[in-house]
Enzyme design. Structure first.
Site, short mmCIF file in Angstrom:
data_model
loop_
_atom_site.label_atom_id
_atom_site.label_comp_id
_atom_site.label_asym_id
_atom_site.label_seq_id
_atom_site.Cartn_x
_atom_site.Cartn_y
_atom_site.Cartn_z
CD GLN A 75 -3.04 0.60 -0.06
OE1 GLN A 75 -3.14 -0.56 -0.46
NE2 GLN A 75 -3.69 1.59 -0.62
CB ALA A 96 -6.33 3.00 1.44
CB SER A 101 -5.26 -0.87 2.24
OG SER A 101 -5.89 -1.95 1.56
CG HIS A 103 -7.32 -5.30 0.05
ND1 HIS A 103 -7.90 -6.46 -0.42
CD2 HIS A 103 -8.01 -4.29 -0.54
CE1 HIS A 103 -8.88 -6.16 -1.27
NE2 HIS A 103 -8.97 -4.84 -1.35
CG ASP A 110 -10.61 -5.91 -4.34
OD1 ASP A 110 -11.39 -5.45 -3.50
OD2 ASP A 110 -9.50 -5.40 -4.61
CD GLU A 159 -13.06 0.26 -3.66
OE1 GLU A 159 -12.93 -0.89 -3.20
OE2 GLU A 159 -12.14 1.08 -3.71
CD1 TRP A 161 -13.35 -4.21 -6.04
CD2 TRP A 161 -14.58 -2.95 -7.43
NE1 TRP A 161 -12.79 -2.95 -6.08
CE2 TRP A 161 -13.52 -2.17 -6.93
CE3 TRP A 161 -15.49 -2.36 -8.34
CZ2 TRP A 161 -13.34 -0.83 -7.28
CZ3 TRP A 161 -15.31 -1.03 -8.69
CH2 TRP A 161 -14.24 -0.29 -8.16
CG HIS A 162 -13.45 -3.70 -0.93
ND1 HIS A 162 -12.08 -3.60 -0.93
CD2 HIS A 162 -13.80 -3.81 0.38
CE1 HIS A 162 -11.62 -3.66 0.31
NE2 HIS A 162 -12.65 -3.78 1.13
ZN LIG Z 1 -10.57 -3.96 -2.37
#
Ligand SMILES: [Zn+2]
Length: 192
Positions: A75, A96, A101, A103, A110, A159, A161-162
């Protein structure tokens, strides 16, 4: 593992934070950050994802994880690259910051999907696969983390997809009340 944990642009993880409960995942379509990168996800989150994936398949939807765990350093590199290219204001708005993030928690995924044998690169809110996830992900403990209309609350653009694993009980509560994770944490002290 604290499945309720809140990570965003104001609540940052430290550079040495690495989730302990991850396992390697081998999603056929996962994108790689670099040659040596192995996709990893929290074990409980992945077990729930596999169930969701199987049930989606019964409806004819082939969903996969594109991206899951990303280390702090990733990140940091991403943020710095965007900042150099487009300036600090742009980077702060769209990316981010290091530690910010989701993630990095090992709990965020995702999604990508395959339709008629073809990978769909761009996920849109009216894709049937995405609509199925909007309606069902909470049953498996996942929430749509950055919903439309909540950009000011989450600090992130919509988002579709997240998704973020929070566990089934909390996912149900968040889904039924139309909350974001930020709003859940804000309301928590008043309710308990
Ligand atoms: Zn994501």
């Amino acid at each position: 593992m604290n499945y309720e944990m809140l990570v965003n642009k104001e609540n940052l993880l430290t550079s040495d934070y690495v989730p302990e409960s991850m396992e390697e995942i081998h999603e056929p379509m996962g994108s790689k950050l670099d040659e040596t990168y192995v996709n990893r996800l929290d074990k409980e989150a992945y077990a729930n994802f596999k169930q969701m994936q199987n049930d989606a398949l019964k409806e004819g939807y082939e969903i996969f994880i594109d991206s899951s765990y990303r280390p702090y350093e990733y990140q940091e590199r991403l943020f710095n690259a965007i900042m150099l290219e487009k300036g600090i204001d742009h980077a702060t708005k769209y990316v981010a910051p290091p530690g910010g993030s989701e993630h990095q928690t090992g709990l965020a995924i995702d999604i990508i999907f395959r339709r008629n044998g073809e990978m769909i690169e761009e996920q849109k809110e009216d894709d049937p696969e995405i609509m199925w996830l909007f309606a069902n992900a909470h049953k498996y403990g996942f929430i749509l983390r950055y919903p439309k209309g909540k950009e000011a609350v989450t600090g992130f653009n919509f988002e579709p997809w997240h998704f973020r694993y929070v566990g089934r009980v909390l996912a149900q509560e968040i889904y039924q009340n139309g909350l974001t994770l930020e709003e859940y944490h804000r309301q928590k002290p008043a309710r308990r």
